[in-house]
Design a protein around this motif. Structure first.
Motif: not given
Length: 982
Positions: A297, A363, A366, A369-370, A391, A396
């Motif tokens: 992340k 986890e 997102p 994708v951002a 969605s 995604k």
């Protein structure tokens, strides 16, 4: 129904008179005897065979022999009183004589019918006589049988007397024995009884002590199970099980549920051991997953690239982990539950692997994708989600850029590797415990546990076969009980073989757990690739290779840990790689067709990028063939033309070492980076080759502009020390061929497919070029007004260059082609090379044909020109228009071809042109009517002018004469004007 015969043996019809003259007393005795004996004889219808009223001679004998018998002798045979009898007493007898009696009744009825007639005559008296005769015969027969009857009766009486005497002797013997027992045996028997009572009391004491011990053992077992002391609890269960297997507790009703209690305790122990094993083997790795996801992340949020640190286990951790698993494994071995626990562990490990991958995707997705998309696709290309849901997880995943998707795969790779390494540590620990504890302090305990577990498993299997139910646990403590079951001492049930089979079962389940985890990881990875199956073929090679390479690393790492090939994931990767090659080939075929259709056949400068590609071909070919000296020679030859030589752009961008990069060359890392930077602007526009629909004139113009905007260019493309003039389509073909070589290098499994597609695009380029140039198709599709010699020369250069590099391309591509497919592909690519050679020769022939047609065109004007030669000389010393036009066109062709074609080709072409000129012009001049001196002078000037032009043509034709390009026209000149004129 008629009444049955009476017991007296006579018919119910009494005779009125008796004719026998006997005394009353004797008659009475005969009557008494008849009531006993005659009744049994006469009542049996089977005795007499002559009819009811017939007589038998044996009756008379019996009757005569029994006349003197006293009535007292019949006393023992007198039946019971008639008043005590009832009909049921004779039921059996009546049933047996019923058939005979019915026959008798039929006869009697017939006789009665006859008697009616007799009575009508008055024959009642006659029947009485018949009765007397019958009685006489009966008495006679009885007398004949009386001797044996009374003899048997006498013997029976003697037997009764002997029996009475024997009974008396028995009573005397019993009395004697009673007296002996009282005097001699009673005291000794009392001592024996007291001793037996003492033994029984001792046995009772031992039984009560056993009950106390069992109760204490049960209490201790509960405490040990509650405290988690599985080893001590198993010792207690072993003792209790040993008691249950023996006969010491037989008959104790209080312990009827002891076996169930022991089984329940063993189940509890197994549950504790299984839970502790699962926690140690799987659940301790959860913190590692969290750390890996957190790092991923962090990198994704700040757009950092890089790999996670590999999970390593040092020797101390390995030793501690093995020591932690050792008591758990020993306990599970003793209960014979280790194979089943390993099966549960396999399922749990597989589920945990799937859940870890699912959690990582949920986890990280997102965050990825951002990130701002650095997409190489237009919105329409990326929106390939079939369900249209924006969605969903699949949509995604499809919306991720290739870089983000690779980051996601990298995080999953790290997590999977951590889980598999943990599973591999468990596998190694179990193998170490089962096989390599020779000098360890627990070696004896493990060996004993394996023996007990093997015996328990064998016993449970036999019980399951016999009763259809599997008993939970029944270890055999005694070595004598292990070797055989049900008295069968076979090799299969020997202790050593049972231990080997049990150990093999454990090791097999242990290995299958890691296999299953690898298969689960492969399945999840393949599913992620499958979601983006429509996107991956559209990627650039570098982007696709980033996904392909990390998948290959994943497959290699998991196969190394699991020890089994992942056929499913390899098949998925192979299919996507083939789809990538197919799509890239289709897009390149579409692009090269559009480029050829828009090609104006104008010479373009060659950027250094393309010269670097050619140089890389030379280097790669040298690596394959091992001729590095030729490489140095080529590099020195090209030094003035090319600043550096490097590998193809995509090979440099991939960052992987290849065979081409291992050669000692003159380039450096800085120059390599400059070349990459130089190529980068062109790659952005060449991304249009993914779109087969965008192959239009604008893209072609864009490609031309890109080539013109190169930082450093040259007029020719150098290969093998020879320069080639290029047009736009030739450079684009070269670029495509280099990309095919890159695909062949980085996708070696698809080498045969790549070679096949290279052959296909080379065939198409050659065929389409022939249609456009030789077939003049460019005049329709490209808007050319005509096909000039310049066009032909440039086409010849492109075809010659392609023909020249085909052997190098073949040498490079066939390095990784399987041997089984090489002959077919070699024949195909050799046919393509031959087609290119033929095409080049046809272009040269076309150039010669053009010059011949121009000569014939000008010769058609010669007769009108010759007519003017007979006029008086006007002082004009210039050659005719025919000669001036012909030599001008020949000089122009020479200039064009000399600038474009190679010298050897120019010589070959003009050699044929010279021959044609000599032959046709000399023949044409020989047919002219030249009679006046003015005409001869004009002819002489014409021939000299034409020969001067022929002398200047670049031809390698040699002759005995010192004059170059000597031919028939020279001979014609000597014949007409003499040797001095020539």
């Amino acid at each position: 129904m008629d009444s049955l015969p009476s017991h007296s043996g006579r018919s119910h019809v009494d005779s009125p008179t008796t004719t026998t003259k006997t005394p009353p007393s004797y008659a009475k005795s005969i009557s008494d005897a008849g009531s006993q004996s005659l009744s049994s004889i006469l009542n049996n219808p089977n005795v007499g065979k002559s009819g009811v009223y017939g007589s038998d001679a044996s009756w008379v004998g019996w009757w005569s022999s029994s006349i003197a018998v006293s009535p007292l002798e019949f006393a023992p045979l007198i039946p019971k009183s008639t008043s005590e009898l009832n009909r049921s007493d004779f039921q059996t007898y009546l049933s047996s004589i019923s058939d005979s009696y019915h026959r008798f009744e039929d006869i009697r009825k017939h006789a009665s019918k006859e008697s009616v007639d007799v009575e009508n005559i008055g024959g009642q008296e006659k029947l009485s006589q018949y009765l007397d005769v019958v009685e006489l015969h009966l008495v006679k027969e009885i007398s004949l049988r009386s001797n044996s009857f009374f003899e048997a009766q006498g013997q029976l009486q003697d037997l009764n007397v002997k029996i009475v005497e024997g009974c008396s002797q028995i009573r005397e013997l019993k009395e004697t024995i009673r007296l002996l027992d009282t005097d001699l045996v009673d005291s000794a028997r009392q001592i024996q009884e007291l001793n037996a009572t003492r033994s029984n009391l001792l046995a009772l004491q031992q039984k009560l002590k056993l009950i106390l011990d069992v109760n204490q053992a049960l209490s201790t077992l509960k405490l040990l199970v509650a405290s988690g002391d599985c080893a001590g609890a198993l010792d207690v269960t072993d003792d209790l099980q040993h008691l249950l297997d023996g006969d010491e507790l037989t008959g104790l009703h209080c312990f009827r549920h002891l076996r169930d209690h022991v089984a329940a305790s063993i189940d509890s122990i197994n549950s504790i051991l299984s839970a502790e094993f699962m926690r140690a083997a799987i659940h301790d790795a959860g913190d590692t997953d969290v750390a890996i996801i957190s790092k991923a992340k962090a990198r994704a949020s700040i757009s950092l690239n890089g790999k996670d640190d590999e999970v390593t286990v040092d020797d101390e951790e390995t030793s501690n982990f093995r020591d932690h698993l050792l008591p758990l494994i020993i306990g599970l071995l003793r209960t014979a539950k280790l194979p089943s626990v390993l099966r549960i562990y396999r399922d749990t490990l597989t589920a945990d692997m799937k859940m870890a991958i699912k959690t990582a995707v949920a986890e990280l997705l997102p965050v990825l994708v951002a990130r701002p998309l650095e997409s190489d696709f237009s919105p329409g290309e990326r929106a390939v989600d079939a369900d249209g849901g924006g969605s969903s997880l699949a949509s995604k995943l499809r919306s991720l850029s290739s870089e983000s998707f690779v980051q996601l795969l990298g995080a999953i790779f790290t997590i999977v590797r951590a889980h598999l390494m943990r599973a591999a540590e468990v596998k190694k620990a179990i193998e170490w415990i089962m096989c390599n504890l020779d000098d360890h302090y627990a070696a004896d305990s493990v060996a004993a546990a394996i023996a007990i577990g093997a015996a328990a498993a064998e016993t449970a299997q036999d019980n399951h076969i016999q009763s259809g139910s599997l008993l939970p646990y029944s270890p055999l403590r005694s070595g004598a009980k292990i070797p055989s079951f049900q008295g069968k001492a076979t090799d299969a049930t020997s202790p050593s073989n049972m231990s080997k089979n049990f150990r093999a079962d454990v090791l097999r389940e242990n290995t299958e757990a890691v296999f299953a985890a690898c298969d689960a990881a492969h399945g999840r990875w393949a599913k992620l690739l499958g979601v983006r199956v429509l996107l991956h073929p559209r990627l650039r090679l570098q982007e696709f290779l980033s996904i392909y390479n990390i998948t290959q690393e994943f497959i290699t790492a998991t196969e190394k840990i699991g020890g089994r090939l992942g056929y499913s994931i390899r098949g998925t990767l192979q299919s996507q790689a083939k789809a990538f090659v197919d799509f890239q080939h289709e897009s390149r075929m579409t692009k090269i067709k559009a480029v050829l259709d828009q090609e104006t056949w104008v010479e373009v400068d060659v950027p250094d990028e393309f010269q670097a590609i050619v140089t890389s071909l030379v280097c790669s070919e040298a690596v394959v063939t091992g001729s590095t000296d030729d490489v140095q020679g080529n590099l020195m030859t090209n030094d003035n033309e090319v600043a550096t030589s490097n590998n193809s752009t995509l090979q440099a961008q991939s960052g992987q070492e290849s065979a081409q990069q291992q050669i000692d060359r003159t380039d450096s890392s800085e120059i390599l980076e400059q070349n990459m930077a130089q190529i980068q602007p062109t790659s952005s526009t060449e991304g249009n080759e993914r779109n087969k629909a965008d192959a239009s004139s604008s893209s072609v113009q864009s490609n031309n502009n890109n080539i013109e905007r190169g930082k450093s260019t040259s007029q020719t493309l150098i290969y093998g020390g020879v320069g080639y003039h290029m047009v736009n389509c030739g450079l684009i073909l070269l670029k495509m061929l280099s990309e095919y070589i890159d695909m062949n290098h980085f996708l070696p499994a698809l080498s045969s497919e790549v070679v096949h597609r290279v052959v296909e695009i080379l065939k198409f380029f050659n065929t389409r070029t022939c249609q456009l140039v030789l077939g003049a198709g460019a005049m329709q599709v490209s808007g050319l007004k005509s096909i000039t010699a310049k066009h032909l020369a440039l086409a010849s250069q492109v075809i010659s260059f392609t023909y020249a590099i085909i052997p190098a391309i073949r040498q490079i591509l066939f390095q990784k082609v399987p041997e089984t497919r090489k002959p077919l592909l070699l024949s195909e690519i050799d046919r393509v090379a031959q087609d290119y050679k033929v095409h080049r020769d046809e272009i040269h022939t076309k150039l010669i044909q053009i010059m011949r047609e121009r000569l014939l065109h000008h010769l058609r004007q010669l007769p009108q020109i010759v007519e003017t030669w007979n006029r008086p000389d006007d002082g004009d010393a210039q050659p005719s228009q025919f000669a001036r036009s012909l030599t001008k066109e020949v000089s122009y062709l020479q200039r064009i071809l000399s600038r474009t074609l190679h010298e050897v080709d120019v010589h070959a072409i003009f050699r044929q042109v010279v021959i044609i000129f000599h032959s046709i012009i000399s023949e044409s001049f020989s047919h002219l009517d030249i009679s006046t001196p003015q005409a001869k002078e004009r002819l002489y000037r014409e021939i000299k002018h034409i020969l001067a032009c022929i002398r200047s043509l670049p031809s390698d034709k040699s002759s005995d004469s010192a004059a170059p390009n000597w031919g028939q026209l020279d001979e014609f000149l000597e014949q007409r004007f003499g040797a001095d004129a020539g």
